[in-house]
Design a protein around this motif. Structure first.
Motif, PDB file in Angstrom:
ATOM      1  N   SER A 131      36.490  38.849  35.844  1.00 36.19           N
ATOM      2  CA  SER A 131      37.394  37.376  36.528  1.00 36.19           C
ATOM      3  C   SER A 131      37.157  37.088  38.335  1.00 36.19           C
ATOM      4  CB  SER A 131      38.808  37.745  35.844  1.00 36.19           C
ATOM      5  OG  SER A 131      38.520  37.515  34.551  1.00 36.19           O
ATOM      6  N   ILE A 132      36.764  37.984  39.012  1.00 41.03           N
ATOM      7  CA  ILE A 132      37.015  37.401  40.611  1.00 41.03           C
ATOM      8  C   ILE A 132      35.776  36.847  40.776  1.00 41.03           C
ATOM      9  CG2 ILE A 132      36.178  38.509  42.767  1.00 41.03           C
ATOM     10  CD1 ILE A 132      37.327  41.450  41.306  1.00 41.03           C
ATOM     11  N   PRO A 133      36.173  35.169  41.061  1.00 42.82           N
ATOM     12  CA  PRO A 133      35.350  34.578  41.483  1.00 42.82           C
ATOM     13  C   PRO A 133      33.872  34.835  42.287  1.00 42.82           C
ATOM     14  CG  PRO A 133      37.426  33.662  42.383  1.00 42.82           C
ATOM     15  CD  PRO A 133      37.576  35.742  41.885  1.00 42.82           C
ATOM     16  N   ASP A 174      46.292  34.305  41.726  1.00 41.41           N
ATOM     17  CA  ASP A 174      46.341  32.905  41.547  1.00 41.41           C
ATOM     18  C   ASP A 174      46.768  31.851  42.291  1.00 41.41           C
ATOM     19  OD1 ASP A 174      46.602  31.337  39.179  1.00 41.41           O
ATOM     20  OD2 ASP A 174      48.666  30.736  38.783  1.00 41.41           O
ATOM     21  N   ARG A 176      42.120  35.949  45.559  1.00 37.14           N
ATOM     22  CA  ARG A 176      41.892  34.658  44.911  1.00 37.14           C
ATOM     23  C   ARG A 176      43.388  34.924  43.653  1.00 37.14           C
ATOM     24  NH1 ARG A 176      37.593  31.327  45.276  1.00 37.14           N
ATOM     25  NH2 ARG A 176      39.110  29.857  44.348  1.00 37.14           N
ATOM     26  N   LEU A 177      42.356  35.502  42.985  1.00 38.94           N
ATOM     27  CA  LEU A 177      42.699  36.104  42.017  1.00 38.94           C
ATOM     28  C   LEU A 177      43.879  36.211  41.191  1.00 38.94           C
ATOM     29  CD1 LEU A 177      41.849  36.177  38.481  1.00 38.94           C
ATOM     30  CD2 LEU A 177      40.518  38.687  38.741  1.00 38.94           C
ATOM     31  N   GLU A 178      44.286  38.078  42.485  1.00 39.26           N
ATOM     32  CA  GLU A 178      45.460  38.257  42.428  1.00 39.26           C
ATOM     33  C   GLU A 178      47.236  37.358  42.839  1.00 39.26           C
ATOM     34  OE1 GLU A 178      47.770  41.950  42.260  1.00 39.26           O
ATOM     35  OE2 GLU A 178      45.980  41.444  41.230  1.00 39.26           O
TER      36      GLU A 178
END
Length: 718
Positions: free
Chosen positions: A5-7, A59, A55-57
């Protein structure tokens, strides 16, 4: 954390990251050094992956920088930070610090930055940091003098996988082990069935060997420490210079490193050094010993008269005897002395002990020969003996050293990581000190309490004598300081743009604050663009969670930054349409946006520009955005807008020796006079002074112009 899911992370990268000991910890911590140890991932790539994970962490959509100029400002301030790093790692690590609209991310970095501001960038620390780099993983290690042995095929496969550094051999019985022992310095039998078997050579029965490969192959951990000796030593020096709490016993680590050579062998053991030298010098020493014997024997022959009766000579010839027989008969004692000298030379040259010396003496036979030659088989046996003893001692010393260093490995990793992270902190501290920075205060309701608490512990680093927090500021003598929390967009006091190519002391501090939508007017070269750059850099740094170059800053947390630089000439129809569409999208959804625009009127003809800008400002005002538009058409735009547009002005005090004298801080609710107006006013004043000197008249012949002409022009500006 779902790695996929990490960009920017695909299946191949996920597989590489999965090989890390703790990929989630490394990603959440932004540990670029750890991420870069994954197969095929460079340090730069690691920084991008870490940024995506952050960024994922949080949101975080990652779209705070909405325009090219906004992104350019970010790269400029980031470059200023990176220029103050010592290590390449710290420069890459700073790539994970980016402007975000997410409160959690801003607060996270603020906490880190607040601690960084406490750091003193001592030159000794910076010098020590020059030798620190991320640790390298040891490459393929191959050990040829040691092997594993087993009778079981399944055990064989397991051993090859667990200990690829050693050869693994399949044997049928103890005789097979004995044969291996003749070819290897050490044989490690993995089967319990060999327990109690006595064989010549170094044969060890260790059924549990695969449970702790480092004991079987101490070269594995030693290779890691050998490759990283200098980096570890530099990290030790950093911790001592900075007074950091070390993650391992520094003295024990240094002691272990001092016993380790660069090639991963044990250093500092005299007996091992003696054996190594003896093996290396054996051929040369044997050749030298031959020369000693032959030189002695030649000298003896020269100095001695040898008489042989004819009958004796005939007898010797008939028997096929040669020089050897003659030596044996006539020079037996001299030959024995020469050989003994050769033996002594070989023993002394190699510094052999008693047992080794007995083998060495067999290298020269008692049987007379000329020239004297060494026995290659005996020399070979001596080499085998010396090598075996050396390898046994080296193996034992390696195991002991590996055991001493084994407990230090994790601590050593942390030691280097902490030193590298210190460089990141020091870069922030150096930037803050050099640009006279302070931590900003966010005033939106949800962040206000947290930021206020952070500001109490943050040192603005204005020199050691001003280490206490400067927030909230004691200044309340300007409009910006008196803005209410609900009304503020941004409020900057004593700001100096870091983007100006000037020494800090040469930059005039600027106070400026905006709530809602504002037009900024002012003379050419009065500092309007540099004021926009100041606002942009302060907002970008604040949303990065970092200190800002000002005495005090209060601002709301913006969703994004739209900074439009001055257009170079009128746009064609297509570009003009694209620009208008961009502002249309912004007007529809820009409630939390900060919009900074420099002379938008240059996109088309002046009359149309004023109407378009007025319409854009109306939409932004209705939407609740914060905006600053620099324009030379502030008056015309204000007249066309259907709401009361605030107009601020960077006021020129006047002209001094042909140069503008400007008050760089914009004056609130004030339309600044233009440069042409100032020039006309200057001409009118000079014309009046000339007329007064001439008795109240001015004529074409005396070079003066009628003051009424200039007065008439000045009236046009009213």
């Amino acid at each position: 954390m779902d790695l996929e899911s990490i960009p920017g992370v695909g299946e191949k990268t996920v597989r590489a990251l999965s090989e890390l000991d703790d990929p989630e910890r490394a990603l959440r911590a932004g540990d670029v050094a750890a991420i870069a140890t994954a197969p095929g991932i460079t340090q730069g790539r690691a920084a991008r992956i870490a940024r995506g994970a952050i960024r994922l962490e949080h949101d975080d959509p990652g779209d705070f920088l909405a325009t090219d100029r906004a992104r350019e400002v970010y790269r400029q301030v980031l470059s200023l930070l990176k220029e103050r790093t010592v290590t390449e790692y710290a420069a890459e690590r700073l790539e994970t610090v980016y402007p975000s609209s997410q409160r959690s991310r801003i607060v996270e970095v603020q906490e880190f930055a607040s601690e960084a501001l406490e750091r003193e960038p001592d030159p000794a620390i910076l010098e020590a940091l020059e030798g620190v780099e991320p640790l390298r993983e040891s490459g393929d290690v191959r050990v040829r003098e040691r092997c594993l042995a087993t009778t079981d095929a399944e055990r064989y496969s397991e051993a090859r996988q667990a200990v690829p550094e050693l050869s693994v051999e399949v044997v049928e019985d103890a005789q097979g082990l004995a044969e291996l022992a003749r070819g290897y310095a050490t044989v490690i039998a993995l089967d319990e069935s060999f327990a109690g078997v006595t064989l010549e050579g170094d044969v060890q029965v260790r059924p549990d060997a695969l449970e702790n490969p480092a004991e079987v192959v101490p070269e594995r951990p030693l290779s890691f420490f050998a490759q990283n000796r200098d980096r570890l030593q530099a990290a030790v020096e950093v911790h001592r210079a900075a007074g950091l709490e070390p993650s391992c016993d520094l003295e024990a680590l240094e002691d272990g490193l001092s016993r380790l050579a660069e090639d991963g062998t044990v250093a500092g053991d005299e007996e091992l050094d003696r054996l190594t030298t003896a093996v290396d010098d054996l051929d040369a020493a044997a050749s030298a010993a031959e020369s000693v014997a032959n030189d002695r024997l030649r000298e003896a022959i020269r100095e001695q008269d040898v008489t042989i009766e004819g009958s004796d000579l005939l007898s010797l010839v008939e028997r096929g005897a040669g020089v050897d027989s003659l030596l044996s008969r006539e020079l037996a004692d001299d030959y024995a002395a020469a050989v003994e000298a050769a033996r002594d030379h070989l023993v002394d040259a190699l510094d052999l002990d008693q047992g080794e010396a007995e083998i060495a003496r067999r290298a020269f036979s008692d049987e007379p020969t000329f020239p004297v030659e060494r026995d290659e088989d005996a020399v070979g046996r001596l080499r085998e003996e010396l090598t075996a003893v050396r390898e046994r001692r080296a193996g034992r010393l390696k195991r002991e050293l590996a055991a001493d260093l084994a407990d230090q490995r994790k601590g050593a990793r942390d030691l280097v990581r902490d030193a590298l992270e210190l460089d990141v902190e020091l870069a922030i501290s150096r930037f803050a000190r050099e640009y006279d920075c302070t931590m900003p205060e966010f005033v939106d309701s949800e962040a206000r309490e947290q930021t206020a608490e952070s500001s109490k512990t943050a040192s603005p680093s204005r020199g050691s004598s001003e280490a206490a927090s400067r927030l909230p500021s004691s200044r309340d003598d300007g409009e910006t300081a008196n803005m209410s929390d609900d009304a503020v967009g941004f409020a900057i006091e004593g700001g100096r743009s870091p983007l100006l190519d000037e020494p800090l002391e040469a930059i005039e501090p600027v106070d400026y604050g905006v709530a809602g939508v504002t037009l900024l007017s002012g003379v050419n070269s009065g500092g309007k663009t540099s004021t926009l750059d100041l606002v942009a850099s302060v907002v970008v740094l604040a949303h990065m969670g970092l200190p800002v170059p000002a005495e005090r800053v209060r601002l709301r947390r913006f969703d994004d930054l739209h900074y439009h630089a001055k257009s170079q000439g009128t746009l064609d129809a297509g570009a003009f349409e694209s620009t208008v569409r961009e502002f249309a999208d912004l007007a529809e959804g820009g409630e939390g946006s900060l919009v900074i625009v420099d002379e938008l009127e240059s996109i088309t003809e002046p009359g149309a520009s004023a109407k378009i800008i007025a319409g854009i400002l109306e939409a932004l005002s209705e939407n609740g955005a914060t905006a600053v538009f620099v324009s030379h058409m502030a008056d015309e735009i204000r007249e066309m807008a259907d709401f009361e547009v605030t107009v601020d002005g960077i006021e020129a005090v006047g002209l001094v020796d042909g140069e503008l004298e400007v008050n760089r801080s914009p004056v609130k609710d004030h339309l600044a006079r233009s440069t042409p107006e100032l020039i006309v006013e200057k001409l009118a004043t000079e014309s009046r002074e000339t007329a007064d000197t001439n008795g109240g008249t001015a004529t074409a012949t005396d070079g003066a112009t009628d003051p009424l002409f200039y007065d008439r022009l000045l009236e046009k500006f009213e």
